[in-house]
Enzyme design. Structure first.
Site, PDB file in Angstrom:
ATOM      1  N   ARG A 258       0.847  -1.190   0.000  1.00 28.98           N
ATOM      2  CA  ARG A 258       0.000   0.000   0.000  1.00 28.98           C
ATOM      3  C   ARG A 258       0.884   1.241   0.000  1.00 28.98           C
ATOM      4  NH1 ARG A 258      -1.696   0.674   4.431  1.00 28.98           N
ATOM      5  NH2 ARG A 258      -1.024  -1.203   5.485  1.00 28.98           N
TER       6      ARG A 258
ATOM      7  N   TYR B  58      -1.665  -3.295  -6.801  1.00 31.00           N
ATOM      8  CA  TYR B  58      -1.360  -4.049  -5.586  1.00 31.00           C
ATOM      9  C   TYR B  58      -2.532  -4.105  -4.602  1.00 31.00           C
ATOM     10  CZ  TYR B  58      -0.069  -5.385  -1.028  1.00 31.00           C
ATOM     11  OH  TYR B  58      -0.117  -6.017   0.174  1.00 31.00           O
TER      12      TYR B  58
ATOM     13  N   LYS C 186      -9.573  -2.591   2.336  1.00 32.06           N
ATOM     14  CA  LYS C 186      -9.203  -1.471   3.202  1.00 32.06           C
ATOM     15  C   LYS C 186      -9.993  -0.202   2.848  1.00 32.06           C
ATOM     16  CE  LYS C 186      -6.532  -3.682   5.897  1.00 32.06           C
ATOM     17  NZ  LYS C 186      -5.480  -4.524   5.528  1.00 32.06           N
TER      18      LYS C 186
ATOM     19  N   HIS D  68      -9.769  -2.811  12.139  1.00 32.00           N
ATOM     20  CA  HIS D  68      -8.710  -3.639  11.545  1.00 32.00           C
ATOM     21  C   HIS D  68      -8.390  -4.766  12.534  1.00 32.00           C
ATOM     22  CE1 HIS D  68      -4.380  -3.644   9.651  1.00 32.00           C
ATOM     23  NE2 HIS D  68      -5.148  -4.542   9.079  1.00 32.00           N
TER      24      HIS D  68
ATOM     25  N   SER E  38      -0.532  -3.778  10.380  1.00 31.28           N
ATOM     26  CA  SER E  38      -0.260  -4.647   9.238  1.00 31.28           C
ATOM     27  C   SER E  38       0.996  -5.485   9.463  1.00 31.28           C
ATOM     28  CB  SER E  38      -0.096  -3.800   7.980  1.00 31.28           C
ATOM     29  OG  SER E  38      -1.296  -3.113   7.726  1.00 31.28           O
TER      30      SER E  38
HETATM   31  P1  GTP Z   1      -1.824  -7.920   7.466  1.00 29.33           P
HETATM   32  O1  GTP Z   1      -2.413  -8.925   6.529  1.00 29.33           O
HETATM   33  O2  GTP Z   1      -0.789  -7.061   6.803  1.00 29.33           O
HETATM   34  O3  GTP Z   1      -2.855  -7.081   8.144  1.00 29.33           O
HETATM   35  O4  GTP Z   1      -0.932  -8.745   8.552  1.00 29.33           O
HETATM   36  P2  GTP Z   1      -1.324  -9.631   9.820  1.00 29.33           P
HETATM   37  O5  GTP Z   1      -1.527  -8.762  11.001  1.00 29.33           O
HETATM   38  O6  GTP Z   1      -2.410 -10.587   9.480  1.00 29.33           O
HETATM   39  O7  GTP Z   1       0.062 -10.439  10.088  1.00 29.33           O
HETATM   40  P3  GTP Z   1       0.432 -11.977   9.853  1.00 29.33           P
HETATM   41  O8  GTP Z   1      -0.328 -12.886  10.770  1.00 29.33           O
HETATM   42  O9  GTP Z   1       0.359 -12.265   8.407  1.00 29.33           O
HETATM   43  O10 GTP Z   1       1.965 -12.002  10.325  1.00 29.33           O
HETATM   44  C1  GTP Z   1       2.935 -11.172   9.722  1.00 29.33           C
HETATM   45  C2  GTP Z   1       4.324 -11.718   9.963  1.00 29.33           C
HETATM   46  O11 GTP Z   1       4.567 -11.841  11.370  1.00 29.33           O
HETATM   47  C3  GTP Z   1       4.517 -13.104   9.363  1.00 29.33           C
HETATM   48  O12 GTP Z   1       5.809 -13.159   8.785  1.00 29.33           O
HETATM   49  C4  GTP Z   1       4.416 -14.012  10.556  1.00 29.33           C
HETATM   50  O13 GTP Z   1       5.160 -15.201  10.371  1.00 29.33           O
HETATM   51  C5  GTP Z   1       4.948 -13.160  11.711  1.00 29.33           C
HETATM   52  N1  GTP Z   1       4.307 -13.510  13.009  1.00 29.33           N
HETATM   53  C6  GTP Z   1       2.977 -13.699  13.237  1.00 29.33           C
HETATM   54  N2  GTP Z   1       2.735 -14.048  14.520  1.00 29.33           N
HETATM   55  C7  GTP Z   1       3.939 -14.065  15.136  1.00 29.33           C
HETATM   56  C8  GTP Z   1       4.363 -14.362  16.494  1.00 29.33           C
HETATM   57  O14 GTP Z   1       3.578 -14.660  17.384  1.00 29.33           O
HETATM   58  N3  GTP Z   1       5.714 -14.258  16.752  1.00 29.33           N
HETATM   59  C9  GTP Z   1       6.610 -13.918  15.776  1.00 29.33           C
HETATM   60  N4  GTP Z   1       7.890 -13.840  16.110  1.00 29.33           N
HETATM   61  N5  GTP Z   1       6.250 -13.649  14.491  1.00 29.33           N
HETATM   62  C10 GTP Z   1       4.937 -13.717  14.176  1.00 29.33           C
HETATM   63  C1  SPV Z   2      -2.551  -4.725   5.481  1.00 29.54           C
HETATM   64  O1  SPV Z   2      -1.586  -4.103   5.018  1.00 29.54           O
HETATM   65  O2  SPV Z   2      -3.025  -4.471   6.613  1.00 29.54           O
HETATM   66  C2  SPV Z   2      -3.145  -5.825   4.699  1.00 29.54           C
HETATM   67  C3  SPV Z   2      -2.720  -5.984   3.311  1.00 29.54           C
HETATM   68  O3  SPV Z   2      -4.005  -6.540   5.192  1.00 29.54           O
HETATM   69  S1  SPV Z   2      -3.523  -4.869   2.253  1.00 29.54           S
HETATM   70  O4  SPV Z   2      -4.778  -5.500   1.800  1.00 29.54           O
HETATM   71  O5  SPV Z   2      -2.637  -4.622   1.138  1.00 29.54           O
HETATM   72  O6  SPV Z   2      -3.845  -3.653   2.967  1.00 29.54           O
HETATM   73 MN    MN Z   3      -4.431  -5.916   7.361  1.00 31.66          MN
END
Ligand code: GTP
Ligand code: SPV
Ligand code: MN
Length: 578
Positions: free
Chosen positions: A56, A184, A193, A213, A235
């Site tokens: 983004r 993207y 979003k 979120h 994120s």
């Molecule tokens: P968005 O889709 O961008 O909103 O992200 P999200 O909040 O859903 O994050 P996601 O669960 O995809 O995790 C993002 C990164 O953090 C990944 O590379 C995971 O492997 C890492 N991660 C998630 N949970 C943990 C945790 O408990 N500990 C650690 N060390 N890393 C984590």
């Molecule tokens: C985030 O960035 O919080 C996402 C990915 O979940 S996007 O849909 O690109 O915003």
């Molecule tokens: Mn997100």
């Protein structure tokens, strides 16, 4: 819109499987999508974005209200006149030689009074195919829309993917979104979003609900009761992972089981029982690939083996995919840019060349997640017992703490800070304040948003208890102190027990912190010193952080609710005298 963009053809998406096959075949022929190994990854495709279009672009994202104050100091603002004028210049003739796809979609179940309908025009098959997974779309939505008549007008054109002609424009007063010059995810899947957070948060304030979120997860306890929590992390800070975690062995034996309702967005309303209920307006996940493997997130791995769109990952010789932190690195492959790659490749500086982009993603139906909740299609959603805020912080924030009240919880949410990740352009690792993980997603003045949260609390008979967690605390050598992932359930177990008043905590200046003995750590091998560090409150560091919070809040001036000052003064007093 057609007159302005001048597409060669206009195609109305019906949402059928036949249509999906047709559009995919077309995208394979142009290279917009790449077909993957259909025996190993049935229904899966790969897409590569332009190299300058991988996350983004918050600096090119605008809230276009008539008055600048209504967008607030944390949003980029442009007047609607200027925004339409600039976008129109870019859009003129932008779809010549292309097809304009018309995507009717519903955020939330079709026909629910809580759902919002959008119609997105786009010149990208990649967008159509992502929307097919992420949202309910097609003729069924159009049929319903015709009887209802109200929708968010969404226009997207890739134009020529030039970052200098990229604008992500929101017109909350017109219920309109225009996105130009990007291909993207969060910039172009306008239901996500742009609608479900920026436009929805604006509507939610007027209509008395919350668009957040947040992930939504159910925790089935040994006695069969299921309690639900909603959690806001910025994120790439762990929402998808927490939402579908697999209990560690000890807790699984106790009888715990997780139910996934949502991994990114929660729409929450107060119901007749005086509680807060949360529904996920999406039906797919757009998840971060790097770091996802069968140990960290086995449920995601099982979900993305079929019918998945991969974006900016490594293509292996057998036409399957790979990314950093996946199970087995390939000896030779093609990187996210489409160039030959191997794991030992170094750049001119001698640094390893990444095969997958750090913000590479998978798009997959939530129905394929083994832990998916049967409540996903209930328009009411689920009753929320606890709200959890968190961020990615190497220092300061302890593993977990409970806030003293709704008001204190709103203040804690409003002061979340997190290190920047690859999900947004900016300096990786730099700490920034990201209130309620909504800094890039709040469609109006954030000071008014805090006031709205405070009002919502006052309206509830049984408001959820509010907690803060940090899975990312490190020691001096940069090693994570907490194992994270599935083990996070140990903290969630404590949180739910706190909600029922069944477990002890230490009262500290910042909130109620778990006693080591009140966390179930069986089977975990963590040194005592690490646990101590994870649960410690360093008063002088907190006072420094408080000074930074005051600075952050200054930008809101008189519009900041008084209660935020009350909470900061109270925290300062507790840190100095308690
Ligand atoms: P968005 O889709 O961008 O909103 O992200 P999200 O909040 O859903 O994050 P996601 O669960 O995809 O995790 C993002 C990164 O953090 C990944 O590379 C995971 O492997 C890492 N991660 C998630 N949970 C943990 C945790 O408990 N500990 C650690 N060390 N890393 C984590
Ligand atoms: C985030 O960035 O919080 C996402 C990915 O979940 S996007 O849909 O690109 O915003
Ligand atoms: Mn997100």
């Amino acid at each position: 819109m057609a007159k302005m963009c001048q597409p060669d053809r206009i195609y109305w998406c019906d949402g059928s499987d036949a249509e999906k096959e047709r559009l995919r075949a077309q995208a394979f022929s142009t290279g917009e999508l790449i077909e993957l190994n259909q025996s190993k990854l049935p229904g899966c495709v790969l897409h590569r974005t332009a190299e300058n279009d991988v996350a983004r672009t918050e600096h090119l994202t605008f809230i276009c209200t008539r008055r600048k104050e209504d967008a607030g100091p944390t949003n980029n603002w442009m007047s609607p006149e200027e925004a339409y004028r600039r976008a129109k210049e870019i859009l003129a003739g932008s779809m010549k030689g292309r097809t304009m796809y018309v995507i009717p979609f519903s955020m939330g179940p079709v026909g629910s009074p809580f759902s919002k309908i959008g119609v997105q025009l786009t010149d990208s098959i990649y967008v159509v195919e992502n929307m097919r997974i992420m949202a309910r779309m097609g003729s069924k939505v159009l049929d319903y829309l015709c009887s209802k008549g109200e929708f968010t007008k969404c226009l997207h054109s890739k134009v020529d993917l030039d970052v200098n002609k990229r604008l992500i424009l929101h017109f909350p007063e017109d219920n309109t979104i225009w996105s130009v010059g990007s291909g993207y995810g969060g910039n172009v899947l306008l239901g996500k979003k742009c609608l479900a957070l920026r436009i929805a948060s604006y509507l939610a304030r007027q209509e008395g609900w919350l668009a957040e979120h947040m992930l939504i997860m159910g925790v089935e306890e040994p006695n069969g009761r299921i309690e639900y929590v909603a959690a806001a992390f910025p994120s790439a800070c762990g929402k998808t992972n927490l939402a579908m975690l697999v209990p560690p062995e000890g807790l699984r034996q106790k009888g715990y089981r997780i139910w996934t309702v949502g991994d990114d967005i929660a729409w929450m309303r107060i119901d007749t029982d005086g509680r807060l209920w949360a529904a996920n307006p999406e039906i797919g996940m757009f998840g971060v690939a790097p770091g996802t493997n069968s140990k960290t997130n086995p449920n995601a791995m099982l979900a993305i083996g079929k019918n998945t769109i991969y974006t900016n990952v490594v293509l292996k010789p057998d036409r399957t995919v790979w990314w950093e932190g996946a199970d087995e690195p390939p000896a030779e492959a093609v990187d996210w840019r489409g160039r030959p790659w191997n794991p030992n490749l170094k750049d001119e500086q001698g640094d390893p060349v990444l095969g997958a982009h750090p913000n590479s993603r998978f798009t997959a139906p939530l129905s394929q997640v083994p832990s998916v909740s049967f409540r996903l299609d209930h328009h009411h959603g689920v009753p929320i017992s606890a709200i959890i805020f968190g961020g990615r912080r190497a220092c300061l924030a302890p593993l977990a703490y409970q806030t003293f009240s709704w008001q204190h919880g709103v203040y804690v949410g409003a002061t979340i800070a997190s290190e920047l990740t690859a999900a947004q352009y900016g300096r990786h690792g730099e700490l920034r304040r990201d209130p309620m993980a909504m800094l890039p997603f709040c469609g109006y003045n954030m000071a008014d948003y805090f006031a709205h949260w405070l009002r919502m609390g006052a309206r509830m008979l049984q408001p959820p208890k509010i907690f803060h967690v940090n899975w990312f605390r490190q020691n001096q050598n940069g090693r994570y102190l907490w194992p994270g992932f599935g083990e996070n359930l140990r903290v969630v177990e404590w949180i739910l027990a706190r909600c029922r008043g069944e477990v002890e905590a230490v009262t500290t200046p910042v909130g109620y912190i778990p006693l080591k003995s009140s966390l179930d750590l069986t089977g975990l091998d963590i040194p005592d010193d690490d646990i101590k560090a994870l649960l410690e409150v360093d008063r002088s560091a907190w006072l420094e952080d408080l000074a930074d919070q005051r600075k952050f809040f200054e930008q809101f001036g008189d519009r900041l609710p008084r209660e935020m000052h009350t909470e900061m003064d109270a925290l300062e007093y507790r840190l100095k005298h308690f």
